[in-house]
Design an enzyme around this catalytic site. Structure first.
Site, PDB file in Angstrom:
ATOM      1  N   SER A  84     -23.403  28.896  15.532  1.00  0.00           N
ATOM      2  CA  SER A  84     -23.336  30.106  16.355  1.00  0.00           C
ATOM      3  C   SER A  84     -22.066  30.137  17.205  1.00  0.00           C
ATOM      4  CB  SER A  84     -24.575  30.195  17.260  1.00  0.00           C
ATOM      5  OG  SER A  84     -24.657  29.068  18.118  1.00  0.00           O
TER       6      SER A  84
ATOM      7  N   GLU B  63     -28.224  17.199  21.841  1.00  0.00           N
ATOM      8  CA  GLU B  63     -29.287  16.991  20.855  1.00  0.00           C
ATOM      9  C   GLU B  63     -28.845  15.855  19.932  1.00  0.00           C
ATOM     10  OE1 GLU B  63     -31.611  20.211  18.381  1.00  0.00           O
ATOM     11  OE2 GLU B  63     -29.781  19.731  17.309  1.00  0.00           O
TER      12      GLU B  63
ATOM     13  N   ASP C   9     -38.880  24.377  20.918  1.00  0.00           N
ATOM     14  CA  ASP C   9     -37.902  24.348  19.828  1.00  0.00           C
ATOM     15  C   ASP C   9     -38.180  25.469  18.820  1.00  0.00           C
ATOM     16  OD1 ASP C   9     -35.765  23.239  18.282  1.00  0.00           O
ATOM     17  OD2 ASP C   9     -37.250  22.291  16.982  1.00  0.00           O
TER      18      ASP C   9
ATOM     19  N   TRP D  50     -35.961  31.016   5.832  1.00  0.00           N
ATOM     20  CA  TRP D  50     -35.289  30.434   7.003  1.00  0.00           C
ATOM     21  C   TRP D  50     -34.189  31.387   7.452  1.00  0.00           C
ATOM     22  CZ3 TRP D  50     -30.061  28.602   7.194  1.00  0.00           C
ATOM     23  CH2 TRP D  50     -29.709  28.106   8.473  1.00  0.00           C
TER      24      TRP D  50
ATOM     25  N   HIS E 195     -23.118  27.136   8.431  1.00  0.00           N
ATOM     26  CA  HIS E 195     -23.964  25.948   8.562  1.00  0.00           C
ATOM     27  C   HIS E 195     -23.442  24.911   7.572  1.00  0.00           C
ATOM     28  CE1 HIS E 195     -27.506  23.466   9.156  1.00  0.00           C
ATOM     29  NE2 HIS E 195     -28.062  24.338   9.983  1.00  0.00           N
TER      30      HIS E 195
ATOM     31  N   ARG F  96     -36.721  22.178   5.813  1.00  0.00           N
ATOM     32  CA  ARG F  96     -37.391  22.828   6.933  1.00  0.00           C
ATOM     33  C   ARG F  96     -38.869  22.468   6.947  1.00  0.00           C
ATOM     34  NH1 ARG F  96     -33.259  22.869   8.878  1.00  0.00           N
ATOM     35  NH2 ARG F  96     -31.846  24.526   9.362  1.00  0.00           N
TER      36      ARG F  96
ATOM     37  N   ASN G  51     -24.999  24.237  18.061  1.00  0.00           N
ATOM     38  CA  ASN G  51     -24.741  23.103  17.174  1.00  0.00           C
ATOM     39  C   ASN G  51     -23.282  22.697  17.069  1.00  0.00           C
ATOM     40  OD1 ASN G  51     -27.406  22.724  16.609  1.00  0.00           O
ATOM     41  ND2 ASN G  51     -27.393  23.886  14.699  1.00  0.00           N
TER      42      ASN G  51
HETATM   43  O1  SFD Z   1     -30.476  24.676  14.089  1.00  0.00           O
HETATM   44  C1  SFD Z   1     -24.320  44.271   8.470  1.00  0.00           C
HETATM   45  N1  SFD Z   1     -27.887  28.778  13.248  1.00  0.00           N
HETATM   46  C2  SFD Z   1     -27.762  27.951  14.362  1.00  0.00           C
HETATM   47  N2  SFD Z   1     -26.616  27.800  15.052  1.00  0.00           N
HETATM   48  C3  SFD Z   1     -26.580  27.107  16.234  1.00  0.00           C
HETATM   49  O2  SFD Z   1     -25.508  26.994  16.860  1.00  0.00           O
HETATM   50  N3  SFD Z   1     -27.716  26.536  16.745  1.00  0.00           N
HETATM   51  C4  SFD Z   1     -28.937  26.611  16.121  1.00  0.00           C
HETATM   52  O3  SFD Z   1     -29.950  26.157  16.644  1.00  0.00           O
HETATM   53  C5  SFD Z   1     -28.959  27.248  14.827  1.00  0.00           C
HETATM   54  N4  SFD Z   1     -30.085  27.239  13.982  1.00  0.00           N
HETATM   55  C6  SFD Z   1     -30.311  28.404  13.228  1.00  0.00           C
HETATM   56  C7  SFD Z   1     -29.183  29.123  12.753  1.00  0.00           C
HETATM   57  C8  SFD Z   1     -29.407  30.192  11.865  1.00  0.00           C
HETATM   58  C9  SFD Z   1     -30.702  30.549  11.520  1.00  0.00           C
HETATM   59  C10 SFD Z   1     -30.915  31.653  10.538  1.00  0.00           C
HETATM   60  C11 SFD Z   1     -31.818  29.870  12.095  1.00  0.00           C
HETATM   61  C12 SFD Z   1     -31.609  28.791  12.942  1.00  0.00           C
HETATM   62  C13 SFD Z   1     -33.208  30.287  11.773  1.00  0.00           C
HETATM   63  C14 SFD Z   1     -26.659  29.324  12.629  1.00  0.00           C
HETATM   64  C15 SFD Z   1     -26.093  30.564  13.343  1.00  0.00           C
HETATM   65  O4  SFD Z   1     -27.090  31.473  13.617  1.00  0.00           O
HETATM   66  C16 SFD Z   1     -25.004  31.191  12.460  1.00  0.00           C
HETATM   67  O5  SFD Z   1     -24.043  30.187  12.251  1.00  0.00           O
HETATM   68  C17 SFD Z   1     -24.300  32.423  13.068  1.00  0.00           C
HETATM   69  O6  SFD Z   1     -25.229  33.391  13.468  1.00  0.00           O
HETATM   70  C18 SFD Z   1     -23.307  33.026  12.071  1.00  0.00           C
HETATM   71  O7  SFD Z   1     -22.673  34.142  12.660  1.00  0.00           O
HETATM   72  P1  SFD Z   1     -22.190  35.448  11.777  1.00  0.00           P
HETATM   73  O8  SFD Z   1     -21.621  36.418  12.733  1.00  0.00           O
HETATM   74  O9  SFD Z   1     -21.386  35.006  10.625  1.00  0.00           O
HETATM   75  O10 SFD Z   1     -23.569  36.018  11.159  1.00  0.00           O
HETATM   76  P2  SFD Z   1     -24.796  36.739  11.936  1.00  0.00           P
HETATM   77  O11 SFD Z   1     -24.895  36.263  13.330  1.00  0.00           O
HETATM   78  O12 SFD Z   1     -25.997  36.508  11.086  1.00  0.00           O
HETATM   79  O13 SFD Z   1     -24.395  38.287  11.950  1.00  0.00           O
HETATM   80  C19 SFD Z   1     -24.310  39.065  10.791  1.00  0.00           C
HETATM   81  C20 SFD Z   1     -24.220  40.525  11.225  1.00  0.00           C
HETATM   82  O14 SFD Z   1     -23.901  41.367  10.112  1.00  0.00           O
HETATM   83  C21 SFD Z   1     -24.746  42.506  10.146  1.00  0.00           C
HETATM   84  N5  SFD Z   1     -24.795  43.044   8.785  1.00  0.00           N
HETATM   85  N6  SFD Z   1     -23.760  45.221   9.247  1.00  0.00           N
HETATM   86  C22 SFD Z   1     -23.381  46.382   8.637  1.00  0.00           C
HETATM   87  N7  SFD Z   1     -23.545  46.614   7.299  1.00  0.00           N
HETATM   88  C23 SFD Z   1     -24.112  45.661   6.495  1.00  0.00           C
HETATM   89  N8  SFD Z   1     -24.257  45.905   5.174  1.00  0.00           N
HETATM   90  C24 SFD Z   1     -24.524  44.425   7.080  1.00  0.00           C
HETATM   91  N9  SFD Z   1     -25.119  43.290   6.599  1.00  0.00           N
HETATM   92  C25 SFD Z   1     -25.268  42.460   7.656  1.00  0.00           C
HETATM   93  C26 SFD Z   1     -26.059  41.970  10.707  1.00  0.00           C
HETATM   94  O15 SFD Z   1     -26.906  42.992  11.186  1.00  0.00           O
HETATM   95  C27 SFD Z   1     -25.525  41.079  11.809  1.00  0.00           C
HETATM   96  O16 SFD Z   1     -25.221  41.842  12.951  1.00  0.00           O
HETATM   97  S1  SFD Z   1     -30.363  25.763  13.169  1.00  0.00           S
HETATM   98  O17 SFD Z   1     -31.556  25.923  12.395  1.00  0.00           O
HETATM   99  O18 SFD Z   1     -29.222  25.614  12.324  1.00  0.00           O
HETATM  100  P1  AMP Z   2     -30.933  21.966  11.408  1.00  0.00           P
HETATM  101  O1  AMP Z   2     -32.076  22.073  12.328  1.00  0.00           O
HETATM  102  O2  AMP Z   2     -31.239  21.216  10.146  1.00  0.00           O
HETATM  103  O3  AMP Z   2     -30.261  23.263  11.166  1.00  0.00           O
HETATM  104  O4  AMP Z   2     -29.838  21.041  12.118  1.00  0.00           O
HETATM  105  C1  AMP Z   2     -29.281  21.306  13.361  1.00  0.00           C
HETATM  106  C2  AMP Z   2     -28.119  20.373  13.544  1.00  0.00           C
HETATM  107  O5  AMP Z   2     -28.529  19.015  13.404  1.00  0.00           O
HETATM  108  C3  AMP Z   2     -27.011  20.560  12.526  1.00  0.00           C
HETATM  109  O6  AMP Z   2     -25.800  20.276  13.187  1.00  0.00           O
HETATM  110  C4  AMP Z   2     -27.302  19.522  11.474  1.00  0.00           C
HETATM  111  O7  AMP Z   2     -26.154  19.147  10.756  1.00  0.00           O
HETATM  112  C5  AMP Z   2     -27.834  18.387  12.320  1.00  0.00           C
HETATM  113  N1  AMP Z   2     -28.826  17.521  11.629  1.00  0.00           N
HETATM  114  C6  AMP Z   2     -30.048  17.877  11.179  1.00  0.00           C
HETATM  115  N2  AMP Z   2     -30.691  16.832  10.638  1.00  0.00           N
HETATM  116  C7  AMP Z   2     -29.861  15.769  10.750  1.00  0.00           C
HETATM  117  C8  AMP Z   2     -29.947  14.390  10.381  1.00  0.00           C
HETATM  118  N3  AMP Z   2     -31.028  13.884   9.780  1.00  0.00           N
HETATM  119  N4  AMP Z   2     -28.880  13.608  10.648  1.00  0.00           N
HETATM  120  C9  AMP Z   2     -27.777  14.102  11.254  1.00  0.00           C
HETATM  121  N5  AMP Z   2     -27.641  15.385  11.617  1.00  0.00           N
HETATM  122  C10 AMP Z   2     -28.666  16.212  11.382  1.00  0.00           C
END
Ligand code: SFD
Ligand code: AMP
Length: 625
Positions: free
Chosen positions: A439, A128, A355, A222, A392, A253, A64
């Site tokens: 990510s 996207e 997806d 989520w 996010h 969602r 993203n």
């Molecule tokens: O579209 C301990 N995210 C998405 N990012 C994208 O780039 N594209 C997508 O398609 C994404 N989608 C998405 C996303 C997240 C989720 C939950 C879903 C879908 C369902 C966001 C990214 O995933 C997010 O921005 C990054 O992962 C953030 O990275 P970071 O490193 O801040 O967090 P992490 O990856 O979750 O890792 C955390 C780590 O900490 C560990 N941990 N370890 C030791 N002791 C403890 N007490 C701990 N507590 C946690 C974990 O095990 C892990 O290793 S979309 O929907 O947005």
């Molecule tokens: P999401 O699946 O909601 O986590 O969104 C994935 C990516 O698309 C993120 O960068 C969001 O900010 C973007 N996004 C989701 N919905 C919209 C929307 N309706 N308009 C513009 N950006 C969006």
């Protein structure tokens, strides 16, 4: 469980990376490079297995954050403006720009390591949306964690990673963070990690608020259940200043299974409507004018998109539908050739299923079990419960130093991404006010922080000394829930019900009830007020007292106990900051009924700090600069 058999393991390193997610992997990869040059040690500790830990566990279907600067697609400034507008003006431009200017190279690394990125006929990445590119990302996390592990292995005996070690809290010497303590969730081992610099990258928090999924669906959310507020707890306990703790994220969602919507809105150009088929983004457009200037920005900020949807529900116009069928039919109708149109239909169908199969498998199961074919019928969407995820569209996390060339005035104090606590760094969901890193940006921020932390180690070469007494006291504290259980569990015939202790599951339910009802959770339409928040805070103080009586029957429950202590602190810092900011700035995330409008004098950061010396909270308003 015999507590006398708990071994104490002391590990010494230079840089200690906490967490094994995207930011931690980025940090390990980058830090290993600099550590090798200077003969330093790097150690990473994850509570789970890095291959599938954190938010990317199931994989993802898009990256993203990708600018495509080399192709002349976008500029860093344009991205910074987008992020600032999406967060209703509240963002650290220096931090967002620092990530954005380095992120493309991280994405190119992912591709080099084997991540399949969608390409068009000319070999360009398939976008996207403007900032998002499509991937076949089921194995995203395996690929990235393998690279991080390889980088650590390259260091020989100077590189190490520990999995299934739960980190509880920081080890401090005065005002400097010099390590962390934790325990194995598989063996009777208590760990103390001594380090010259520590990077907190343990993700965000879920299950602080009561989830919509209850009963047989309990646990489904989520955001991944493994991330439970450890980052916030760690930085708070180290005395670091926090920012944007009020900025929760409420994603929209697919209902009940939490399938993401981004691909539908951006790639398939789908619309969401009320039950009558009305596009509320059009019919309620006038509402956006009240939230000027951000209401007019394109795209409409995520919280305002939510808000218009919530208004529909309040008006009794639910359910809300993602019109997947109309979107697919429209894309196919654009193709005049019949055979080509049929081929396109098959392609879109498979993209739609992929997806979810790439990142939210249960949504695909939901469709299958309800006989939903996205090309034929729409699907319900809904607003989730609130999460804390600054990578996010939320923003909560530690207040960190920006880069010297970009950070204005007091936003720079030395090492990139160092918190206000000496030796403690934060990245990814652990660092605040730099939203939309996702990510790729979290990995990139990990790289920035990892490099800076190595520089800190170089500048502070003295060995860290922790006394045996300090270690013994930490161990006693860490294992206390086991001891409480052992002492009292015989008192009743049901180990879950006992006047002498509370089990972590019950404790979590109590916390979620308070947060939901008093701090504006999903069941009250995300509305709250001074009176409700004050009452909620009062109840949280009782919880803090009861936390002393948490009991654990085994190692897994010991982890659950500490997870919920972490969540409780996340909750407290949230309530305090929502109270402090006397306005409504993010309707759709939360609404202050007593201050229903946005105020000019709150175009500022709301920060907080817990003082380890006094145990008092300080609230701080900081200029945007
Ligand atoms: O579209 C301990 N995210 C998405 N990012 C994208 O780039 N594209 C997508 O398609 C994404 N989608 C998405 C996303 C997240 C989720 C939950 C879903 C879908 C369902 C966001 C990214 O995933 C997010 O921005 C990054 O992962 C953030 O990275 P970071 O490193 O801040 O967090 P992490 O990856 O979750 O890792 C955390 C780590 O900490 C560990 N941990 N370890 C030791 N002791 C403890 N007490 C701990 N507590 C946690 C974990 O095990 C892990 O290793 S979309 O929907 O947005
Ligand atoms: P999401 O699946 O909601 O986590 O969104 C994935 C990516 O698309 C993120 O960068 C969001 O900010 C973007 N996004 C989701 N919905 C919209 C929307 N309706 N308009 C513009 N950006 C969006």
């Amino acid at each position: 469980m015999n507590l006398d058999n708990f071994e104490t393991v002391v590990v010494e390193t230079d840089l200690l990376i906490l967490g094994g997610g995207m930011a931690a992997c980025g940090a390990a990869f980058e830090a290993a490079h600099w550590a090798k040059k200077h003969g330093l040690r790097v150690c990473l500790v994850d509570k789970a297995s890095m291959e599938r830990s954190g938010a990317v566990a199931m994989g993802l279907s898009a990256i993203n954050l990708y600018l495509g600067v080399s192709k002349g697609n976008n500029t860093v400034d344009e991205y910074v403006n987008y992020v600032k507008n999406d967060l209703m003006g509240i963002a650290r431009k220096d931090l967002v720009a620092n990530i954005a200017r380095h992120v493309d190279s991280s994405v190119h690394l992912f591709e080099k390591w084997g991540l399949p990125i969608w390409k068009d006929d000319e070999g360009n990445y398939v976008n996207e949306g403007r900032w998002q590119i499509m991937i076949h990302g089921e194995s995203y996390k395996n690929i990235v964690s393998e690279a991080a592990k390889n980088a650590l292995k390259e260091l020989g005996e100077n590189g190490s990673y520990y999995e299934r070690i739960f980190i509880i809290e920081p080890v401090m010497i005065g005002d400097r963070c010099v390590g962390a303590m934790g325990f194995s969730v598989r063996e009777n081992k208590f760990y103390v990690f001594k380090a010259k610099a520590v990077l907190d990258s343990m993700g965000g928090a879920v299950h602080v608020f009561r989830p919509r999924s209850v009963g047989e669906g309990l646990g489904r959310s989520w955001y991944p259940p493994f991330n439970s507020g450890a980052s916030t707890y760690f930085t708070l306990k180290a005395g670091a200043e926090m920012t944007c703790q009020e900025v929760r994220f409420v994603p929209v969602r697919f209902k009940d299974s939490y399938g993401p919507v981004g691909a539908w809105f951006l790639l398939f150009k789908s619309k969401a409507t009320n039950a009558k088929g009305e596009d509320y983004m059009e019919t309620r457009a006038a509402e956006l004018e009240k939230w000027a200037p951000y209401g007019a920005s394109k795209p409409t900020p995520a919280n305002l998109r939510n808000y218009l949807m919530l208004l529909e529900l309040e008006a009794g116009n639910g359910p809300i539908y993602m019109r997947t069928d109309e979107a697919i039919q429209k894309l196919v109708a654009e193709i005049p050739d019949e055979k080509e149109a049929r081929r396109k239909m098959k392609e879109l169908e498979s993209e739609a299923w992929e997806d979810f199969l790439d990142m939210t498998v249960s949504q695909a199961l939901n469709w299958a079990s309800h006989n939903i074919m996205p090309e034929e019928s729409p699907s319900e969407i809904s607003a989730c419960e609130p999460y804390f995820i600054s990578s996010h569209s939320g923003a909560s996390g530690a207040w960190v130093s920006g880069p010297v060339d970009l950070a204005p005035g007091e936003h720079h104090w030395g090492y990139d991404n160092m918190t206000t606590t000496k030796g403690l760094f934060a990245a990814g969901d652990a660092s605040g006010a730099s939203s939309h890193k996702f990510s790729s940006g979290s990995f990139t921020e990990g790289r920035i922080a990892g490099k800076a932390a190595i520089a800190f180690c170089m500048d502070h070469p003295d060995a860290i000394k922790i006394s045996d007494e300090q270690i013994a006291a930490m161990k006693e504290k860490a294992l206390m829930p086991l001891k409480i259980f052992e002492e009292h569990s015989g008192y009743t015939n049901d180990v879950d019900v006992n006047p002498n202790y509370i089990k972590p599951k019950m404790f979590m339910f109590r916390l979620q009830k308070i947060m939901d009802e008093y701090a504006g959770g999903a069941s009250v339409g995300f509305k709250t007020s001074d009176a409700l928040l004050t009452k909620g805070l009062e109840y949280l103080q009782f919880m803090k007292e009861d936390a002393e009586k948490l009991a654990a029957g085994d190692l897994n429950e010991l982890m659950r106990c500490w997870e919920n202590v972490h969540r409780m602190w996340q909750a407290e810092s949230h309530i305090r900051t929502v109270l402090f900011r006397e306005e409504t700035r993010w309707p759709g995330y939360y609404f202050r009924t007593d201050y229903p409008e946005m105020k000019e004098d709150w175009e500022a950061f709301a920060n907080c700090r817990w003082d380890p010396e006094t145990g008092e909270w300080e609230m701080i308003k900081r200029e945007l600069l």
